[in-house]
Design an enzyme around this catalytic site. Structure first.
Site, PDB file in Angstrom:
ATOM      1  N   HIS A  18      50.017   9.246  60.175  1.00 34.02           N
ATOM      2  CA  HIS A  18      48.717   9.111  60.849  1.00 34.02           C
ATOM      3  C   HIS A  18      48.906   8.913  62.362  1.00 34.02           C
ATOM      4  O   HIS A  18      48.182   9.485  63.177  1.00 34.02           O
ATOM      5  CB  HIS A  18      47.944   7.908  60.283  1.00 34.02           C
ATOM      6  CG  HIS A  18      47.584   8.032  58.837  1.00 34.02           C
ATOM      7  ND1 HIS A  18      47.815   7.040  57.911  1.00 34.02           N
ATOM      8  CD2 HIS A  18      46.999   9.051  58.147  1.00 34.02           C
ATOM      9  CE1 HIS A  18      47.390   7.428  56.722  1.00 34.02           C
ATOM     10  NE2 HIS A  18      46.884   8.637  56.836  1.00 34.02           N
ATOM     11  N   LYS A  42      35.650   1.720  46.123  1.00 35.99           N
ATOM     12  CA  LYS A  42      37.118   1.756  46.144  1.00 35.99           C
ATOM     13  C   LYS A  42      37.673   0.446  46.669  1.00 35.99           C
ATOM     14  O   LYS A  42      37.393   0.077  47.809  1.00 35.99           O
ATOM     15  CB  LYS A  42      37.580   2.898  47.056  1.00 35.99           C
ATOM     16  CG  LYS A  42      38.368   3.976  46.346  1.00 35.99           C
ATOM     17  CD  LYS A  42      39.262   4.685  47.338  1.00 35.99           C
ATOM     18  CE  LYS A  42      39.096   6.181  47.370  1.00 35.99           C
ATOM     19  NZ  LYS A  42      39.692   6.806  48.545  1.00 35.99           N
ATOM     20  N   ARG A  91      49.126  18.327  55.294  1.00 33.93           N
ATOM     21  CA  ARG A  91      50.528  18.259  54.871  1.00 33.93           C
ATOM     22  C   ARG A  91      50.918  19.428  53.989  1.00 33.93           C
ATOM     23  O   ARG A  91      52.048  19.892  54.014  1.00 33.93           O
ATOM     24  CB  ARG A  91      50.779  16.960  54.082  1.00 33.93           C
ATOM     25  CG  ARG A  91      50.881  15.747  54.948  1.00 33.93           C
ATOM     26  CD  ARG A  91      50.765  14.498  54.133  1.00 33.93           C
ATOM     27  NE  ARG A  91      49.435  14.413  53.551  1.00 33.93           N
ATOM     28  CZ  ARG A  91      48.991  13.377  52.849  1.00 33.93           C
ATOM     29  NH1 ARG A  91      49.780  12.352  52.606  1.00 33.93           N
ATOM     30  NH2 ARG A  91      47.763  13.362  52.386  1.00 33.93           N
ATOM     31  N   SER A 129      49.942   7.379  52.004  1.00 30.04           N
ATOM     32  CA  SER A 129      49.528   5.986  51.810  1.00 30.04           C
ATOM     33  C   SER A 129      49.707   5.572  50.349  1.00 30.04           C
ATOM     34  O   SER A 129      50.109   4.444  50.071  1.00 30.04           O
ATOM     35  CB  SER A 129      48.063   5.810  52.215  1.00 30.04           C
ATOM     36  OG  SER A 129      47.899   6.099  53.580  1.00 30.04           O
TER      37      SER A 129
HETATM   38  P1  ADP Z   1      41.590  10.079  53.001  1.00 30.31           P
HETATM   39  O1  ADP Z   1      41.354   8.988  52.025  1.00 30.31           O
HETATM   40  O2  ADP Z   1      40.363  10.473  53.757  1.00 30.31           O
HETATM   41  O3  ADP Z   1      42.371  11.258  52.495  1.00 30.31           O
HETATM   42  P2  ADP Z   1      43.975   9.137  54.339  1.00 30.31           P
HETATM   43  O4  ADP Z   1      44.029   7.809  55.008  1.00 30.31           O
HETATM   44  O5  ADP Z   1      44.801   9.323  53.129  1.00 30.31           O
HETATM   45  O6  ADP Z   1      42.452   9.389  54.119  1.00 30.31           O
HETATM   46  O7  ADP Z   1      44.373  10.281  55.367  1.00 30.31           O
HETATM   47  C1  ADP Z   1      43.647  10.532  56.553  1.00 30.31           C
HETATM   48  C2  ADP Z   1      44.072  11.859  57.149  1.00 30.31           C
HETATM   49  O8  ADP Z   1      45.444  11.800  57.515  1.00 30.31           O
HETATM   50  C3  ADP Z   1      43.956  13.056  56.216  1.00 30.31           C
HETATM   51  O9  ADP Z   1      43.568  14.177  56.986  1.00 30.31           O
HETATM   52  C4  ADP Z   1      45.340  13.253  55.688  1.00 30.31           C
HETATM   53  O10 ADP Z   1      45.589  14.584  55.306  1.00 30.31           O
HETATM   54  C5  ADP Z   1      46.144  12.885  56.920  1.00 30.31           C
HETATM   55  N1  ADP Z   1      47.504  12.454  56.613  1.00 30.31           N
HETATM   56  C6  ADP Z   1      47.890  11.566  55.703  1.00 30.31           C
HETATM   57  N2  ADP Z   1      49.240  11.409  55.696  1.00 30.31           N
HETATM   58  C7  ADP Z   1      49.705  12.253  56.658  1.00 30.31           C
HETATM   59  C8  ADP Z   1      51.013  12.597  57.130  1.00 30.31           C
HETATM   60  N3  ADP Z   1      52.110  12.061  56.612  1.00 30.31           N
HETATM   61  N4  ADP Z   1      51.105  13.510  58.117  1.00 30.31           N
HETATM   62  C9  ADP Z   1      49.979  14.070  58.632  1.00 30.31           C
HETATM   63  N5  ADP Z   1      48.732  13.814  58.221  1.00 30.31           N
HETATM   64  C10 ADP Z   1      48.593  12.915  57.246  1.00 30.31           C
END
Ligand code: ADP
Length: 156
Positions: A18, A42, A91, A129
């Site tokens: 992120h 959630k 990703r 995450s």
């Molecule tokens: P959500 O619950 O909305 O999917 P996340 O917190 O999991 O939220 O992710 C937020 C954003 O960050 C999403 O666009 C996700 O694809 C991106 N993201 C998550 N992990 C990575 C990573 N390792 N590299 C790049 N982008 C990521």
């Protein structure tokens, strides 16, 4: 006019993946607002207040990054804060399938909003995450995946 991007997500927790998206987003936008969606249905693993503070600490040297927790449709929040761009990371194809759908919905709610996708930096692609939550739940150290220390005391 200031180019503001909203980077929405659960950030449970906020990872180095992120962080990379935010830092690269800063090359495109004047301001990046990291929006943590509060989802009543959630239950979070990492408490929201702690995560807000840790993300703020991570970007303490970037006055053009701020953190916002919200309880609304992402597109409505973007409109309210004057963000014409949503920032998301991609990703893999699974991300693409999901993002394709929500970006259409977001434009349905707020016609002028454009979602900008950044392809993840390859070394950060495996970080998610949910994997970090699983590792942490069973006592595995996860610090190398995070841009801060989970030991909150160190961030004071
Ligand atoms: P959500 O619950 O909305 O999917 P996340 O917190 O999991 O939220 O992710 C937020 C954003 O960050 C999403 O666009 C996700 O694809 C991106 N993201 C998550 N992990 C990575 C990573 N390792 N590299 C790049 N982008 C990521």
């Amino acid at each position: 006019m200031k180019r503001i991007a909203l980077f929405p997500g659960s950030f449970d927790p906020f990872t180095k993946g992120h962080q990379d998206i935010v830092l690269r987003g800063l090359r495109l936008f004047d301001e990046v607002v990291i929006g943590i969606g509060r989802n009543a249905s959630k239950q979070r693993y990492f408490p929201l207040d702690d995560m807000v503070r840790l993300i703020e600490w991570t970007f303490r040297e970037h006055p053009n990054v701020r953190v916002l927790a919200y309880d609304d449709l992402t597109a409505n929040v973007a409109r309210e804060i004057g963000a014409r761009f949503l920032l998301r990371g991609l990703r893999n194809t699974t991300d693409f399938e999901y993002e394709n759908g929500i970006s259409q919905v977001n434009r349905h709610v707020y016609e002028e909003v454009e979602t900008v996708f950044l392809i993840t930096s390859p070394p950060l692609a495996p970080i998610s995450s949910s994997i970090i939550r699983d590792l942490h739940r069973y006592g595995q150290k996860v610090d190398e995946f995070l841009p801060y220390s989970l030991d909150l005391e160190k961030t004071h």
